[in-house]
Design a protein around this motif. Structure first.
Motif, PDB file in Angstrom:
ATOM      1  N   ILE A   1       0.839  -1.435   0.192  1.00  7.17           N
ATOM      2  CA  ILE A   1       0.306   0.232  -0.295  1.00  7.17           C
ATOM      3  C   ILE A   1       0.977   0.965  -0.401  1.00  7.17           C
ATOM      4  O   ILE A   1       1.680   1.910   0.967  1.00  7.17           O
ATOM      5  N   ILE A   2       0.471   2.232  -0.963  1.00  6.10           N
ATOM      6  CA  ILE A   2       1.699   3.227  -1.059  1.00  6.10           C
ATOM      7  C   ILE A   2       0.481   4.348  -1.282  1.00  6.10           C
ATOM      8  O   ILE A   2      -0.160   4.695  -1.596  1.00  6.10           O
ATOM      9  N   PRO A   3       0.228   4.928  -0.041  1.00  3.71           N
ATOM     10  CA  PRO A   3      -1.113   6.080  -0.022  1.00  3.71           C
ATOM     11  C   PRO A   3      -0.628   7.398  -0.772  1.00  3.71           C
ATOM     12  O   PRO A   3       0.644   7.481  -0.979  1.00  3.71           O
ATOM     13  N   LYS A   4      -1.460   8.388  -1.777  1.00  3.29           N
ATOM     14  CA  LYS A   4      -1.444   9.203  -1.778  1.00  3.29           C
ATOM     15  C   LYS A   4      -0.619  10.108  -1.197  1.00  3.29           C
ATOM     16  O   LYS A   4       0.049  11.035  -1.566  1.00  3.29           O
ATOM     17  N   ASP A   5      -0.717  10.491  -0.502  1.00 10.83           N
ATOM     18  CA  ASP A   5      -0.657  11.680   0.644  1.00 10.83           C
ATOM     19  C   ASP A   5      -0.214  11.148   2.158  1.00 10.83           C
ATOM     20  O   ASP A   5      -1.244  10.033   2.587  1.00 10.83           O
ATOM     21  N   THR A   6      -0.409  12.169   3.526  1.00  9.84           N
ATOM     22  CA  THR A   6      -0.804  11.396   4.767  1.00  9.84           C
ATOM     23  C   THR A   6      -1.674  12.419   5.384  1.00  9.84           C
ATOM     24  O   THR A   6      -2.327  12.225   6.288  1.00  9.84           O
ATOM     25  N   SER A   7      -2.889  12.474   4.219  1.00  7.73           N
ATOM     26  CA  SER A   7      -4.348  12.317   4.627  1.00  7.73           C
ATOM     27  C   SER A   7      -5.401  11.679   4.121  1.00  7.73           C
ATOM     28  O   SER A   7      -5.810  11.375   5.071  1.00  7.73           O
ATOM     29  N   ILE A   8      -4.964  10.273   4.201  1.00  4.50           N
ATOM     30  CA  ILE A   8      -5.509   9.391   3.625  1.00  4.50           C
ATOM     31  C   ILE A   8      -5.081   8.395   4.591  1.00  4.50           C
ATOM     32  O   ILE A   8      -4.726   8.334   4.984  1.00  4.50           O
ATOM     33  N   ILE A   9      -6.724   8.014   5.399  1.00  2.00           N
ATOM     34  CA  ILE A   9      -7.327   6.859   6.344  1.00  2.00           C
ATOM     35  C   ILE A   9      -7.640   6.064   5.639  1.00  2.00           C
ATOM     36  O   ILE A   9      -8.466   6.392   5.014  1.00  2.00           O
ATOM     37  N   ARG A  10      -6.493   4.469   5.567  1.00  2.00           N
ATOM     38  CA  ARG A  10      -7.844   3.378   5.066  1.00  2.00           C
ATOM     39  C   ARG A  10      -8.304   2.971   6.562  1.00  2.00           C
ATOM     40  O   ARG A  10      -7.485   2.185   7.426  1.00  2.00           O
ATOM     41  N   GLY A  11      -9.914   2.273   6.499  1.00  2.27           N
ATOM     42  CA  GLY A  11     -10.309   2.407   7.155  1.00  2.27           C
ATOM     43  C   GLY A  11     -11.697   1.906   7.418  1.00  2.27           C
ATOM     44  O   GLY A  11     -12.130   3.571   6.454  1.00  2.27           O
ATOM     45  N   TRP A  12     -12.627   1.614   7.978  1.00  3.54           N
ATOM     46  CA  TRP A  12     -12.157   0.478   9.250  1.00  3.54           C
ATOM     47  C   TRP A  12     -12.314  -1.149   8.114  1.00  3.54           C
ATOM     48  O   TRP A  12     -13.657  -1.041   7.543  1.00  3.54           O
ATOM     49  N   GLN A  13     -11.398  -1.883   8.437  1.00  4.21           N
ATOM     50  CA  GLN A  13     -11.440  -2.849   7.683  1.00  4.21           C
ATOM     51  C   GLN A  13     -11.273  -4.521   8.866  1.00  4.21           C
ATOM     52  O   GLN A  13      -9.976  -4.356   9.000  1.00  4.21           O
ATOM     53  N   ALA A  14     -12.176  -5.499   8.479  1.00  6.31           N
ATOM     54  CA  ALA A  14     -12.121  -6.057  10.027  1.00  6.31           C
ATOM     55  C   ALA A  14     -11.994  -7.729   9.220  1.00  6.31           C
ATOM     56  O   ALA A  14     -12.762  -7.957   8.236  1.00  6.31           O
ATOM     57  N   HIS A  15     -11.615  -8.398   9.151  1.00 10.03           N
ATOM     58  CA  HIS A  15     -11.646  -9.924   9.427  1.00 10.03           C
ATOM     59  C   HIS A  15     -12.061 -10.608  10.194  1.00 10.03           C
ATOM     60  O   HIS A  15     -11.875 -11.183  11.143  1.00 10.03           O
ATOM     61  N   LYS A  16     -13.177 -11.819  10.749  1.00 14.45           N
ATOM     62  CA  LYS A  16     -13.272 -13.252  11.247  1.00 14.45           C
ATOM     63  C   LYS A  16     -12.319 -13.798  11.659  1.00 14.45           C
ATOM     64  O   LYS A  16     -11.701 -14.222  12.579  1.00 14.45           O
TER      65      LYS A  16
END
Length: 142
Positions: free
Chosen positions: A36-51
């Motif tokens: 994962i290479i974010p475009k910039d430091t303002s991007i938050i990825r989430g919330w993602q979960a797995h059982k």
């Protein structure tokens, strides 16, 4: 067993450069990896979960703030769950291992950051174990 664990790496420096290594990291369960290479430091990825799916996170460039939440009910999780924060920094090699049962949200805290993610599930199986929640559901520590 639901858990998260930091696996400490080591470094070796000489006139040829630097070597980061994780001799105690058992990779026998890993089936795939992605970066994962974010475009910039303002991007938050989430919330993602797995059982069930396990993931391991390694920052190989820059730094990332990662928030984990242990999910109490995947269909209707409580709004009052509290995140546990981790900082992964390429200058201090660590791998964050996360078992199933957690939601993750993360953001780069330095420009040009890169995060390697390892998984014990194929992409098809991961999609069947994927739960996503709005970023506003819980407040991460950024």
């Amino acid at each position: 067993m639901v858990s998260c664990k930091l696996i400490e790496g080591s470094q070796f420096d000489d006139e040829r450069g630097k070597l980061n290594f994780f001799n105690t990291f058992n990779m026998s369960d890993i089936i795939r990896m992605y970066e994962i290479i974010p475009k910039d430091t303002s991007i938050i990825r989430g919330w993602q979960a797995h059982k069930e799916e396990k993931k391991w996170f390694y920052c190989n460039s820059g730094a990332f703030i990662i928030n984990l939440i242990k999910i109490d009910d995947f269909e209707i999780p409580s709004n009052h769950l509290s995140p546990k924060q981790f900082l992964l920094d390429a200058e201090n090699p660590m791998i964050l291992g996360v078992s199933g049962g957690y939601a993750t949200a993360f953001k780069a805290s330095a420009q040009n950051s890169k995060l390697l993610v390892f998984s014990n599930f194929t992409l098809e199986r991961s999609k069947q174990d994927d739960f996503r929640y709005p970023l506003s559901k819980w407040s991460g520590k950024w």
